[in-house]
Design a protein around this motif. Structure first.
Motif, PDB file in Angstrom:
ATOM      1  N   ARG A  16       0.829  -1.210   0.000  1.00 40.18           N
ATOM      2  CA  ARG A  16       0.000   0.000   0.000  1.00 40.18           C
ATOM      3  C   ARG A  16       0.864   1.259   0.000  1.00 40.18           C
ATOM      4  NH1 ARG A  16      -4.407   2.338  -1.915  1.00 40.18           N
ATOM      5  NH2 ARG A  16      -5.163   3.948  -0.517  1.00 40.18           N
ATOM      6  N   ARG A  17       1.927   1.228   0.782  1.00 41.63           N
ATOM      7  CA  ARG A  17       2.824   2.386   0.861  1.00 41.63           C
ATOM      8  C   ARG A  17       3.437   2.652  -0.510  1.00 41.63           C
ATOM      9  NH1 ARG A  17       7.993   2.910   1.278  1.00 41.63           N
ATOM     10  NH2 ARG A  17       8.459   0.751   1.830  1.00 41.63           N
ATOM     11  N   LEU A  20       0.957   4.097  -3.026  1.00 43.31           N
ATOM     12  CA  LEU A  20       0.719   5.530  -2.808  1.00 43.31           C
ATOM     13  C   LEU A  20       1.947   6.388  -3.087  1.00 43.31           C
ATOM     14  CD1 LEU A  20      -1.315   5.351   0.523  1.00 43.31           C
ATOM     15  CD2 LEU A  20      -2.199   5.766  -1.783  1.00 43.31           C
ATOM     16  N   THR A  22       4.531   6.556  -1.063  1.00 47.30           N
ATOM     17  CA  THR A  22       4.909   7.100   0.240  1.00 47.30           C
ATOM     18  C   THR A  22       6.177   6.426   0.728  1.00 47.30           C
ATOM     19  OG1 THR A  22       2.575   7.416   0.771  1.00 47.30           O
ATOM     20  CG2 THR A  22       4.087   7.385   2.621  1.00 47.30           C
ATOM     21  N   LYS A  30       3.481  10.105   9.906  1.00 50.23           N
ATOM     22  CA  LYS A  30       2.019  10.146  10.055  1.00 50.23           C
ATOM     23  C   LYS A  30       1.544   9.338  11.262  1.00 50.23           C
ATOM     24  CE  LYS A  30       0.740  10.795   5.211  1.00 50.23           C
ATOM     25  NZ  LYS A  30       0.063  10.192   4.044  1.00 50.23           N
ATOM     26  N   GLY A  58      -5.288   4.029   8.839  1.00 54.84           N
ATOM     27  CA  GLY A  58      -5.770   5.396   8.651  1.00 54.84           C
ATOM     28  C   GLY A  58      -4.809   6.236   7.830  1.00 54.84           C
ATOM     29  N   ALA A  59      -3.519   6.096   8.114  1.00 51.49           N
ATOM     30  CA  ALA A  59      -2.503   6.865   7.387  1.00 51.49           C
ATOM     31  C   ALA A  59      -2.433   6.459   5.917  1.00 51.49           C
ATOM     32  CB  ALA A  59      -1.134   6.682   8.051  1.00 51.49           C
ATOM     33  N   LEU A  60      -2.714   5.190   5.636  1.00 51.54           N
ATOM     34  CA  LEU A  60      -2.642   4.695   4.259  1.00 51.54           C
ATOM     35  C   LEU A  60      -4.002   4.701   3.554  1.00 51.54           C
ATOM     36  CD1 LEU A  60      -0.156   1.711   4.736  1.00 51.54           C
ATOM     37  CD2 LEU A  60       0.334   3.995   3.810  1.00 51.54           C
ATOM     38  N   GLY A  61      -5.046   5.092   4.274  1.00 50.53           N
ATOM     39  CA  GLY A  61      -6.369   5.225   3.668  1.00 50.53           C
ATOM     40  C   GLY A  61      -7.036   3.919   3.289  1.00 50.53           C
ATOM     41  N   VAL A  62      -6.837   2.889   4.105  1.00 53.16           N
ATOM     42  CA  VAL A  62      -7.472   1.593   3.852  1.00 53.16           C
ATOM     43  C   VAL A  62      -8.096   1.083   5.144  1.00 53.16           C
ATOM     44  CG1 VAL A  62      -5.966   0.920   1.932  1.00 53.16           C
ATOM     45  CG2 VAL A  62      -5.299   0.349   4.281  1.00 53.16           C
TER      46      VAL A  62
END
Length: 124
Positions: A16-17, A20, A22, A30, A58-62
């Motif tokens: 996920r990182r 994104l 990130t 974050k 939450g930080a990764l939006g999932v």
């Protein structure tokens, strides 16, 4: 010894990182931890607590469930009769770069590309 669930969750965090774009440092900032801890989570060397996983999600939006997708046999295509995928697909930088490029394509064109890929894979 690393537990397979910890390794899987770590791979999903990294996936996920990377998707994104990130960095480990940005994610760590974050979440309020050091980037070295993110490294340890991503390799499965350290287990992620429930509260920390909540923060990372939450930080990764999932949703938290994202990190457990693919853990049961139902989610593995090779067990459902589909094509076999490498176990380490989430750690394959080329695959993740392809995914990132795919989502950079405008939606209408992306849908056409998706349909083309589906037709080509059915023909193979």
């Amino acid at each position: 010894m690393k537990h397979p669930v910890d390794v899987h969750v770590g791979k999903r965090i990294r996936h996920r990182r990377w998707t994104l774009g990130t960095t480990q440092q940005q994610l760590a900032d974050k979440v309020g931890i050091k980037f070295q801890q993110i490294q340890k989570y991503e390799t499965g060397a350290n287990r992620v607590s429930a509260s920390r996983l909540w923060d990372i999600a939450g930080a990764l939006g999932v949703p938290v469930s994202f990190f457990f997708e693919g853990m049961d046999g139902q989610a593995r295509p090779e067990l459902a009769g589909g094509p076999a995928m490498p176990d380490d697909i989430l750690s394959d930088r080329e695959a993740l770069e392809l995914l990132r490029s795919y989502y950079a394509i405008p939606e209408a064109q992306r849908r056409r590309l998706f349909d083309l890929a589906r037709v080509l894979s059915d023909a193979a």
